[in-house]
Every structure is written in structure tokens, then in C-alpha cells.
Design a protein around this motif. Sequence first.
Motif, mmCIF file in Angstrom:
data_model
loop_
_atom_site.group_PDB
_atom_site.id
_atom_site.type_symbol
_atom_site.label_atom_id
_atom_site.label_comp_id
_atom_site.label_asym_id
_atom_site.label_seq_id
_atom_site.Cartn_x
_atom_site.Cartn_y
_atom_site.Cartn_z
ATOM 1 N N ARG A 345 49.855 46.534 49.584
ATOM 2 C CA ARG A 345 49.442 46.292 50.895
ATOM 3 C C ARG A 345 50.012 45.171 51.522
ATOM 4 O O ARG A 345 49.880 44.178 51.237
ATOM 5 C CB ARG A 345 48.194 46.568 51.271
ATOM 6 C CG ARG A 345 47.764 46.866 52.680
ATOM 7 C CD ARG A 345 46.432 47.262 53.109
ATOM 8 N NE ARG A 345 46.115 48.556 52.621
ATOM 9 C CZ ARG A 345 46.642 49.724 53.455
ATOM 10 N NH1 ARG A 345 47.262 49.515 54.479
ATOM 11 N NH2 ARG A 345 46.268 50.891 52.877
ATOM 12 N N LEU A 346 50.952 45.358 52.622
ATOM 13 C CA LEU A 346 51.729 44.505 53.122
ATOM 14 C C LEU A 346 51.332 44.323 54.632
ATOM 15 O O LEU A 346 50.928 45.335 55.387
ATOM 16 C CB LEU A 346 53.172 44.301 53.115
ATOM 17 C CG LEU A 346 54.086 45.649 53.866
ATOM 18 C CD1 LEU A 346 54.355 45.098 55.138
ATOM 19 C CD2 LEU A 346 55.336 45.950 52.869
ATOM 20 N N ALA A 347 51.061 43.173 55.351
ATOM 21 C CA ALA A 347 50.838 43.240 56.739
ATOM 22 C C ALA A 347 52.226 42.568 57.356
ATOM 23 O O ALA A 347 52.604 41.339 56.504
ATOM 24 C CB ALA A 347 49.747 42.286 56.942
ATOM 25 N N VAL A 348 52.683 42.764 58.319
ATOM 26 C CA VAL A 348 53.732 42.425 59.251
ATOM 27 C C VAL A 348 53.560 42.472 60.575
ATOM 28 O O VAL A 348 53.213 43.471 61.027
ATOM 29 C CB VAL A 348 55.055 42.944 58.491
ATOM 30 C CG1 VAL A 348 55.139 44.575 59.026
ATOM 31 C CG2 VAL A 348 56.396 42.365 59.003
ATOM 32 N N ASN A 389 55.690 47.145 67.382
ATOM 33 C CA ASN A 389 54.881 47.090 68.612
ATOM 34 C C ASN A 389 53.458 46.318 68.433
ATOM 35 O O ASN A 389 52.666 46.529 68.957
ATOM 36 C CB ASN A 389 54.619 48.430 69.274
ATOM 37 C CG ASN A 389 53.637 49.345 68.365
ATOM 38 O OD1 ASN A 389 53.403 48.897 67.242
ATOM 39 N ND2 ASN A 389 53.341 50.225 68.910
ATOM 40 N N GLY A 390 53.662 45.454 67.358
ATOM 41 C CA GLY A 390 52.528 44.514 66.978
ATOM 42 C C GLY A 390 52.224 44.332 65.501
ATOM 43 O O GLY A 390 53.087 44.784 64.840
ATOM 44 N N PRO A 391 51.032 43.982 65.152
ATOM 45 C CA PRO A 391 50.848 43.881 63.720
ATOM 46 C C PRO A 391 50.621 45.234 62.975
ATOM 47 O O PRO A 391 50.280 45.924 63.705
ATOM 48 C CB PRO A 391 49.437 43.388 63.898
ATOM 49 C CG PRO A 391 49.061 42.750 65.118
ATOM 50 C CD PRO A 391 49.827 43.370 65.992
ATOM 51 N N VAL A 418 56.710 31.999 53.069
ATOM 52 C CA VAL A 418 56.189 33.320 52.147
ATOM 53 C C VAL A 418 54.754 33.380 52.744
ATOM 54 O O VAL A 418 54.124 32.546 51.970
ATOM 55 C CB VAL A 418 56.804 33.306 50.750
ATOM 56 C CG1 VAL A 418 56.020 34.603 50.160
ATOM 57 C CG2 VAL A 418 58.160 33.076 50.432
ATOM 58 N N PRO A 419 54.100 34.227 53.435
ATOM 59 C CA PRO A 419 52.766 34.290 53.851
ATOM 60 C C PRO A 419 52.119 35.064 52.739
ATOM 61 O O PRO A 419 52.062 36.316 52.800
ATOM 62 C CB PRO A 419 52.916 35.219 54.989
ATOM 63 C CG PRO A 419 54.102 36.078 55.040
ATOM 64 C CD PRO A 419 55.091 35.250 54.147
ATOM 65 N N LEU A 420 51.596 34.516 51.729
ATOM 66 C CA LEU A 420 50.913 35.159 50.690
ATOM 67 C C LEU A 420 49.784 35.907 51.125
ATOM 68 O O LEU A 420 49.479 37.153 50.490
ATOM 69 C CB LEU A 420 50.407 34.070 49.562
ATOM 70 C CG LEU A 420 51.526 33.150 48.887
ATOM 71 C CD1 LEU A 420 50.626 32.255 47.730
ATOM 72 C CD2 LEU A 420 52.233 34.024 48.100
ATOM 73 N N GLU A 421 49.140 35.657 52.313
ATOM 74 C CA GLU A 421 47.886 36.396 52.624
ATOM 75 C C GLU A 421 48.367 37.749 53.075
ATOM 76 O O GLU A 421 47.528 38.831 53.239
ATOM 77 C CB GLU A 421 47.278 35.534 53.734
ATOM 78 C CG GLU A 421 48.055 35.425 55.067
ATOM 79 C CD GLU A 421 48.895 34.293 54.996
ATOM 80 O OE1 GLU A 421 49.625 34.015 55.865
ATOM 81 O OE2 GLU A 421 49.062 33.699 53.644
ATOM 82 N N SER A 422 49.785 37.953 53.354
ATOM 83 C CA SER A 422 50.159 39.239 53.840
ATOM 84 C C SER A 422 50.496 40.344 52.748
ATOM 85 O O SER A 422 50.871 41.447 53.035
ATOM 86 C CB SER A 422 51.372 39.067 54.488
ATOM 87 O OG SER A 422 51.220 38.183 55.851
ATOM 88 N N PHE A 423 50.222 39.932 51.361
ATOM 89 C CA PHE A 423 50.493 40.657 50.380
ATOM 90 C C PHE A 423 49.507 40.822 49.305
ATOM 91 O O PHE A 423 48.796 39.778 48.795
ATOM 92 C CB PHE A 423 51.829 40.116 49.540
ATOM 93 C CG PHE A 423 53.095 40.059 50.303
ATOM 94 C CD1 PHE A 423 53.816 41.041 50.673
ATOM 95 C CD2 PHE A 423 53.260 38.819 51.221
ATOM 96 C CE1 PHE A 423 55.083 41.052 51.526
ATOM 97 C CE2 PHE A 423 54.438 38.833 51.851
ATOM 98 C CZ PHE A 423 55.263 39.782 51.973
ATOM 99 N N THR A 424 48.925 41.991 49.154
ATOM 100 C CA THR A 424 47.565 42.449 48.373
ATOM 101 C C THR A 424 47.894 43.342 47.476
ATOM 102 O O THR A 424 48.369 44.503 48.001
ATOM 103 C CB THR A 424 46.578 42.585 49.386
ATOM 104 O OG1 THR A 424 46.160 41.350 50.217
ATOM 105 C CG2 THR A 424 45.240 42.841 48.394
ATOM 106 N N CYS A 425 47.550 43.266 45.918
ATOM 107 C CA CYS A 425 47.599 44.548 45.471
ATOM 108 C C CYS A 425 46.252 45.271 45.510
ATOM 109 O O CYS A 425 45.097 44.551 45.147
ATOM 110 C CB CYS A 425 47.776 44.247 43.756
ATOM 111 S SG CYS A 425 47.738 45.613 43.130
#
Length: 891
Positions: A345-348, A389-391, A418-425
Motif C-alpha cells: 500500500r502506497l501513499a502519495v 487532487n490531494g493525498p 524516500v518516505p518509508l512511512e508511505s510504503f506498507t506491506c
Amino acid sequence: MKVWCVKETSVEYRQKLLGTDIRKPRFSWKTLSDRRGVLQSAYQIQVAEEDDSFTNKLWDTRKIDSEEAILIPYEGPELMSRTRYYYRVKVWDDQGNESLWSDPDFFETAFLCGEEWRSSWITPHPAMINPAEESAFLLRKSFVLKKDIAAARVYCTSAGLYELYMNEKRVGKDLLTPGWSSYQHRLQYQTYDVTQELRDGINAVGLIVADGWYKGELGWEGHKGHYGSTRAARLELYVKYQDGSEDLIVTDPTWRSSTGPIQYAEIYHGERYDARLEKEGWSGSNYNDAAWYEVIVTDQVPANLVAQENEPVRITESRPAVSYVVTPEGDYVLDMGQNMVGRMRLAVEAEEGTRIRLSHAEVLDKEGNFYTDNLRGAKQQVEYITKGNGPESYASHFTFQGFRYVKIEGYPGLEKHVPLESFTCEVMHSDMPSTGHFHCSHPLLNQLQSNILWGQRGNFVDVPTDCPQRDERLGWTGDAQVFINTALFNYQGAPFFTKWLRDLKADQGEDGSVPSVIPSIGNIPISSAWGDAATIIPWAIYQQYGDKRILEEQYESMKAWVEYIRDQGDEPYLWNTGFHFGDWLGLDAHENSYDGATPKDLIATAYYAHSTRIVRDTAAVLNYREDYDKYTELHRGIVNIFQEEYVTPRGKLTADTQTAHALAIAFELVEGKTKARIAQRLNQLIQEKDDHLTTGFVGTPHLCFALSAEGYTDTAYRLLMQTSYPSWLYPVIKGATTIWEHWDGIKEDGSFWSRDMNSFNHYAYGAIGDYLYRVVAGLDRDPHIPGYKKLVIQPAIQENSGITNAEASYESEYGLIRSAWRIEDEYIIIEVSIPSNTTALIRVPSSLPQAELQEWVESYQKEEGMMSVNWAAQGIEIQTGSGDYQWKVPL
């Protein structure tokens, strides 16, 4: 009165069961007492229809004098479809104490008859959406409800994979539904309670449907459409109102279809999601679907519909990225710290049209670069295109990956941060309850156990796959049968394997042949040790859980496999013809061969004997007297011919391999002086390799057990503790976090065994877990009394092994069992927990003579719960009832 109660109840292994088509579900319960030596003397079960107060009981057993507490079948009036039934249990102990009623639990039926379905299979009109379209398609329908809702259920399935939405909300947590089964024979459907998702007025229901296993690519030859060429869906929504009336919404030609943001989805290759193509509110009541397309009714899905049988795939854990590296080739690569299976799961937050790609791999090469050659044809990539259009947040819908490392491309600002907090398995697997635990004083063995667990989690994704990453991921029968005992200790696997065995029976040939992968995809040869899953796995489930029904269901399949073998050989007691995988990946294999040096006909005949004995024993359990006599005679003939063909007159095996010797002992094909000589030679063969193994998939599970059974536990422990190649701990030393396919998947110099077949998550060699639990920790069951009704606690304590303590616990159908030991000074401390309504035989090793143990015996034998204390050849035998015990025994 002391504590005496029903601690936990279950129906078909689950506390609450929503949507079953089992006509006679079975009840089990665990009891709790603070008194030692407690046995149940009687029970009472009550079942009520739609009534948790039990005012109007449908079935009441009354008080039944019995110690039985697991898998008691319902014997009341015939159940009705789509009905909730509540149940509760009361028990009496052996002193006549009566418990309170257990808290009510429920099971709910789905369709008990396939003819009850009133919906149609629907798919988009082929003139408007091409059936070969790679995009997942959307289906929706709006409807009006005009009364106060009491309850609502959806029954849903698809040819392909689906997700269900109701009024803009994702329904349920299940993934990869309806799962993978032998689609041409059996297709599961799921039941959802959607009472809270509906409202008075306009509502809408929606489905996303992708190719999945049904229509997507399977196997390593790039073939698609093994089961069909058209995706389709089927759904029925039943709404019950407070006034007792009911509405029904079904899939029919009034539904509408479209495509959406999922542009591509494949199990092996990944998913592409274009957020710019999202249809906001598409499953909502206010959405205008005038521009959507018609659907048609299709009859291209021939399978028989069955209610969900196993636990669905779910997210069971979320693990954040641990660190990242910039490789020598300049790639930005996340390290998740664990080889696992799931989805990222990525957040961007980025400009519209930003294209982000995540590629997945198990290992880095020796230069530290991202390595994907061992994936073969599988791409394992997901691509996300932002709407800007946002997060935004994204995780794939219809695929899964096996990986530890993730290469990131296109993510904004990587060069700076590299934002580690934006990547979760999000870890995915069949959501089986965890039941087993092992821990000891040796950290490498503890890591080995962790590797076994992660290998099982990663490969139990609706079917027991061989590997979760490359272009294979198939339900290989050989892998499953060698691992079955380890699997059933670690997780509650009865529903999981019951479903898979039904697929095996469905795919079994009319001649009794068993495909080497289940569900079958064809074009893979039949083989001994692989097809024997048909007998070994049902018997293992019976032994583990006391599940007699699995033997009843599979008995004809089990017999058919043995009769198939009987028809193969040149004569009825040998299997010396045809193709066989042999001792797959045995290290003593001839050059350019995968199948080991042990003669394939020896392995085939040994397994022939083993399967025949299982069928004989199954016939005894089921009271099939004629079959028992028939297979007793057949087994005797196979053993005799095995000895004539493969054992010399002086008691030497004609095949001088570790695997041949281990099988002869493990399958009881030799006895007396001959067995002693063969065991001695097995010990020598290992010593000649400086305490290393040479076995492959077939020999490895039996190696340590055969040694310990014949008095060579010291050698078995040296094998177990070996850290140089080849050994179980060599991969651990090399940083493995799962079980490898090859003993030397990564060589000492950092190079790889091969590019073609080198999985780093391949559970077969994890079968050694069974030895850790039953021998090292000593937690076992009486082989003649299934389901842990009678326990055997017998740790094999070796003073100079490097292991100074070990512990295993197992949540059995009766309750928690625990076996723990530790060496302190000149004593062994033994701690055991025996659940209520069971007894145990504890064998405590001690080298002291009988006279010196007399004082010890006298100090313990009068304790509550102690039934008897006797001296044995190598220590003390204690018979106990339930309770927690600790003993301090002189070495």
C-alpha cells in the motif's frame, strides 16, 4: 464448587459460521477446570432456530453420558436454507458437577440445494465491452427498499475474482474471492451480512470483476483461460423486513456495466491502476449510469456452486518498510525486512498523471542489485497513475506478490527523500487461526521456526501453493503431503485442506489417477509421492482433529488412488513403471537431473505400501471389514515384494542412499535385525557426509524421525544443528527469512543456484518443523487415539546438543497443550499443561538407576492428577490427567 465450565464452542471448527451448506454441522467445545485430572462425563447440546433465548428449541440432545467433545454431528430436524441457528452446550464432569450453559453462538445456512438459486450469470454485452478486455469491469444496479429492514444477506460469486460494494462502501474484508477451486466442478460463493449497509429508499450494489485464476495466466507456459474465456458474476440479495415480508435483488439483464481504473490485473504479473479513470460514487444510489452498457446472461460457467468451505484470504498483518538502499545500478529499493506475501500500500500526493511503479523481488544479487531472474515469466509489478487532487492511497485488488524487496520508480522526490512511512506491506493469506508455537534456547532454530511459519503463510493463499512469486504458484500435491503435519500444528488447517481435498477428488481421473497439482491445470504427469496426497492428507487431518467425516468423504478417492497404482506395475505389488518425480531436488542426483539418486521404483513402491496401509487403517476406522481384509493382504504383499526386490538376503538395501534408508524405516517396510542394519547404515551414510544430508523433497521429512526412532537421536540433532551447506540452518546463516526451494539457493560466494527454479519461499523443507515439535519439544499424541484425546509428552533431551531448553504449545480441539523442558545444573525441569477431558503419558529421561529414583517417585506420585508412575528403560513414565504440572528430575 471449583471452576467447571465450557470455555469455548465451535461449529465446523469456527465459533460463528455465516453461510454454510453443510446439512449436519458438527459441534465441538473446550472445557475449563481448576481441578486436576478432570474428565467430562456427559454433555447436552441445544439448537434453536432464529432464537438465542432457546425458548423454542429445534434440537435438544438431553443429557448424554459421554466423554466426546469434538465434532458431534447435528441430528435434529432437517435444516432450512438461509436460516440462522443458535447453539449452546452444557457439560458434566466425572464428579457429577454440572456446568452453566455456554454463551450462545450461531451458524447460518446459505443454499442447501443448488436449485434454489434464482439469479443469472451476467457479463457485459460483448459488442460493447470485449470479453478479452484486460480492464476489470464494473457491474452495478440500483434498487428501492420501502420498509424497515430486519436483515439482509448477499450471496455472491464470480467466474474470475470479484469485490462487492454496497452504497459506495466495500463489503467485507475477504480478498481474492471466490478463491481458486476446480472451477469446472466446484465454484465457491460467499455470504455477506449487509444489514447495516442498506437504508430505506434508493440503494445500489456494485461488483468489480477481474480475470484471476479463472481466466488469467496459469503455469509457466503463458497459457490463459484454463477454465473459461468470459468473466461473469452472480449475486442474490435477500432483504427481510420487520413485517416478515422479503425482497430479492438478483443479477439479471437489468444491470449495467462499464470499465474503470483497474486497467490490468493478473495473478503473476500485477496490476495497473489509473486513478484518473475512477468513477466517483459508481456503487452509490445517486450515480447516473445512463452511459454504461448493457449486460447479457451467459451460460458459460458450468460449475456446481458450493458455499465457502475454507477460511477466506484476508490481510492479517501490516508491516512498514524497514529501510531502503540505492543499488549499484541506481535503483531505489525498499527492504521490508521479511520475505512475505501480500500487497504494497502506497501513499502519495503528486501531480495528475504521475506514474508510479513498484516491482517486487525476494533477494538482491551479490553486488546488491535488484534481482528478478528467479521470477521467470512473472512480472510482479504494480503501477499506479495519480489523479492529482490531494493525498492518495492505493493497494492492488486482484493480485499478490511474494517479496522482501520493492523497487520504486516514478515516486516524486525520491532523489531527495524516500518516505518509508508511505510504503506498507499488507500481508495476505488464508486467515487460518494460529494454533502452534515453538521456541528453544538456540536462536538459529528459532529463526528456522519463523521461516517455516512465514513460508506457510505465504503459500497458503486459498490453496497450498509451492511458491508465491514466480510463474507457477500451483497446488503441488507432493509439497503439501510432506508438509501436512507441520502445517496442521502451526495453523488450524481442517477447513483449508477439506476444501482442497474436495478439489482433489473432483479432479481425480476416472482411473483413480491424481493430478500432481490441485486444482489441476493439465499437462503435468502423475507421480508417486505426489498423488499419495490423496491418502496421506485425509489421514493426517483425522489424526490431528479426530475428524472421521473427512475419511468418509475421501474414502473412495483414497481407494481409487491405491487401485490406480495396483494397475500400473508389471505385477500387483510393485510400482515399477511410468513417470515419477523421484526424490525431487535430492543432492545425490545425477548431473543435469533434479530427481535424486534413489531409484524411482523403490520410492513408488514404498509409497504404494504407505498409502495401502492408510487405506487399510481407514477401513478399520469406518468399519469396512471386507476392505480392511483386502488391503491388509495387499499391504502384506507389497511389503514382502519390497523386501525381495530392494533388500538383500543379509539385510542390506540395494539403493545406498539416505532417502531409501529413511523411507524403509519410516514406512515400516523392514523389521527386526534388517531394520537395525538399515538404521545403522543410514547413520553411517550421514557420518560419511560429515553430518550432512543429501535428501530431496521425498526423503527429507522422514530423515530425523527415522534416526531417532532407531536410537540415533544424537545424529539427528547434529543434522538439525548443522550450519554449513547442505542443512536447514545454512539458509538461516545466509539471512533467509523463509524456507528455500534449494539447499543452496544462494551459494557461499553469493551467486545463485540457478535462474530457472530457485524460489526463496518454498515450504517443503519446512517439514522439519514436525520434528521440532514432536521430538525436540516432545509434544505428541497417542498414534492410536486421534485428536489429542491422549497425549504423549516425550522430549528427546540431548545434553551436548547445544539445546538447553525447548517449548512447544498447541491449541488442540480440547484446549491448550504445552510441553516445556530445561536443563538446570544436574536436573531436567519438565513443565506440561494437559487440557480438561484428556490424559497424558509423560516420558521423562533420566540416567539414574531405579533405586535412586525411588525417593523422587514417592515425592510426586501422590499429587492430584497423577494416575501412575513407572520406570522405563531410559527414565520414568508418568500417567496423568488434566492440569498444569512441573517435575524436577535428576539427569
